[in-house]
Design an enzyme around this catalytic site. Structure first.
Site, PDB file in Angstrom:
ATOM      1  N   ARG A  45       0.814  -1.227   0.000  1.00 36.49           N
ATOM      2  CA  ARG A  45       0.000   0.000   0.000  1.00 36.49           C
ATOM      3  C   ARG A  45       0.845   1.273   0.000  1.00 36.49           C
ATOM      4  NH1 ARG A  45      -1.755   2.677   3.915  1.00 36.49           N
ATOM      5  NH2 ARG A  45      -1.630   1.005   5.455  1.00 36.49           N
ATOM      6  N   TYR A  99     -15.666   9.792 -19.461  1.00 37.24           N
ATOM      7  CA  TYR A  99     -16.026   8.435 -19.086  1.00 37.24           C
ATOM      8  C   TYR A  99     -17.142   8.478 -18.024  1.00 37.24           C
ATOM      9  CZ  TYR A  99     -15.591   3.840 -16.926  1.00 37.24           C
ATOM     10  OH  TYR A  99     -15.861   2.603 -16.408  1.00 37.24           O
ATOM     11  N   ASP A 171      -7.197  12.034 -19.150  1.00 32.86           N
ATOM     12  CA  ASP A 171      -7.461  10.595 -19.180  1.00 32.86           C
ATOM     13  C   ASP A 171      -7.094  10.135 -20.590  1.00 32.86           C
ATOM     14  OD1 ASP A 171      -8.580   8.078 -19.458  1.00 32.86           O
ATOM     15  OD2 ASP A 171     -10.301   8.533 -18.166  1.00 32.86           O
ATOM     16  N   LYS A 196      -8.022  -1.406 -19.927  1.00 32.63           N
ATOM     17  CA  LYS A 196      -8.333  -1.360 -21.353  1.00 32.63           C
ATOM     18  C   LYS A 196      -7.104  -1.769 -22.176  1.00 32.63           C
ATOM     19  CE  LYS A 196     -12.024   0.055 -19.412  1.00 32.63           C
ATOM     20  NZ  LYS A 196     -12.378   1.457 -19.240  1.00 32.63           N
TER      21      LYS A 196
END
Ligand SMILES: *Cc1c(COP(=O)(O)O)cnc(C)c1O
Length: 379
Positions: A45, A99, A171, A196
């Protein structure tokens, strides 16, 4: 490693080897690492384990960024950028047409935390300029954008941001680092849904933020609190996928261009949206800032019965998501944009018979024949 070739970076960028001289990056599944005799405090993390580091090095090289962070989804990356860089009282300008998940984040969440915003009605450069308020801190764009493949001028946006001391954020998912490198045009922060094209096989969920060292260090402080880190096994899979990124995307570019031209001339097709077509609104700008036009095409059939059309396809799969090696198709009005009203969608040019095709790496003639059959068989 000294190279400017994306082909070489995809294969060799960010490689970590071990005492066995393994060709592939070893997978470090450990969540616990020794800390005596080292300054390092490794923990998943904290975004600093070996598999995360190798992956981010490869991605940074591909986008020409100094540094970055990998996340467990594209939305984890997007929300962490927003909450990592901005505070109560700040104002952000969002382009028209983003999006669906990003729109949801804006509408549902950011205002609750005191971050103000303007969502533009169109993406002309002067509209961005006119929307700037005294407390504006950033411009957020997505180009090509979902689902009409609209194009925003990267140079114009980065110049506005430079002049007005704003952070420019993009993006870059649809273009992938193969077709567009926004940092070269002066954009500050590049985001990807690695689910993607970067993943490319419809089996990974991941996200990426890339920028300069200073900004990444700032975002990282929030990132480790929000906790959207990516596990080592998936880091490894993503790294492996990226080895074939240029091959896949170049094939998808070529296939999509052929298919867009085929659809454009088809009597049963109303409209085709593809940045590689001279008829596309954004073609001239796309030509300046993209080295390939990507694998995404949207089109409207003459037939209103898009479900019947999709059922007649045999190779192309009606499915959500995009960017995989297999061709998939969907209707944005019932998938990515189903949360918006019919009136809003109509206003944005997203009709009910709009189809969004994610072109894969299959033989292009097979894909064209599949589309032609389905078009001919649907009234
Ligand atoms: C899918 C997608 C996202 C969100 O990514 P997830 O990995 O699903 O969280 C963001 N932006 C674009 C353009 C996308 O296509």
């Amino acid at each position: 490693m000294k190279t400017n070739s994306k082909d070489t970076i995809c294969v060799h960028g960010g490689k970590q080897t071990d005492e066995f001289k393994s060709i592939n990056t070893p997978i470090y599944t450990s969540t616990s690492f020794g800390y005596l005799d080292t300054e390092k405090r490794l923990y998943p993390r904290y975004f600093n384990t070996p598999n995360q580091q190798v992956l981010i090095e490869k991605l940074s090289m591909l986008e020409g960024a100094e540094s970055g962070l990998v996340f467990s989804s594209g939305m984890a990356a997007i929300s962490t950028v927003i909450f990592g860089l901005f505070s109560k009282g700040d104002h952000i300008i969002f382009q028209k047409g983003l999006y669906g998940g990003t729109i949801n984040l804006i509408l549902r969440d950011i205002e609750r935390f005191g971050i103000e915003y303007t969502m533009l009605e169109n993406n002309l450069s002067e509209s961005f300029l006119n929307a700037i308020l005294p407390h504006t801190k950033a411009i957020f764009i997505e180009t090509p954008a979902n689902p009409l493949l609209s194009i925003v001028d990267l140079v114009a946006i980065s110049e506005i941001c430079r002049k007005k001391h704003l952070v420019s954020i993009i993006d870059n998912t649809f273009a992938s680092p193969v077709n567009q490198n926004p940092i070269k045009f002066g954009i500050d922060v590049v985001l990807h849904s690695a689910t993607k094209y970067l993943g490319g096989h419809s089996d990974i969920t991941a996200g990426v933020i890339l920028s300069n060292k200073q900004r990444i260090e700032k975002i990282e402080k929030t990132a480790l609190n929000l906790g959207g880190s990516l596990d080592s096994l998936t880091c490894y899979l993503l790294e492996r996928s990226i080895k074939t990124l240029t091959l896949r995307v170049e094939k998808q570019n070529a296939n999509a261009q052929r298919i867009a031209e085929f659809l454009f001339g088809h009597p049963r097709v109303n409209k085709v949206f593809y940045p590689g077509l001279p008829s596309h609104e954004g073609h001239e700008i796309a030509r300046k800032q993209m080295s390939g036009y990507g694998g995404m095409i949207s089109f409207e059939t003459k037939s209103q019965d898009t479900d019947a059309f999709m059922r007649k396809l045999s190779l192309i799969k009606p499915a959500l998501s995009l960017g995989g090696v297999e061709s998939t198709i969907c209707t944005p009005s019932t998938t990515s944009h189903r949360h918006l009203t019919k009136e809003q969608n109509a206003k944005d040019g997203i009709s009910e018979n709009l189809l969004r095709l994610s072109v894969g790496i299959e033989d292009v003639d097979d894909l064209i024949s599949d589309l032609n059959n389905a078009l001919t068989m649907t009234n």
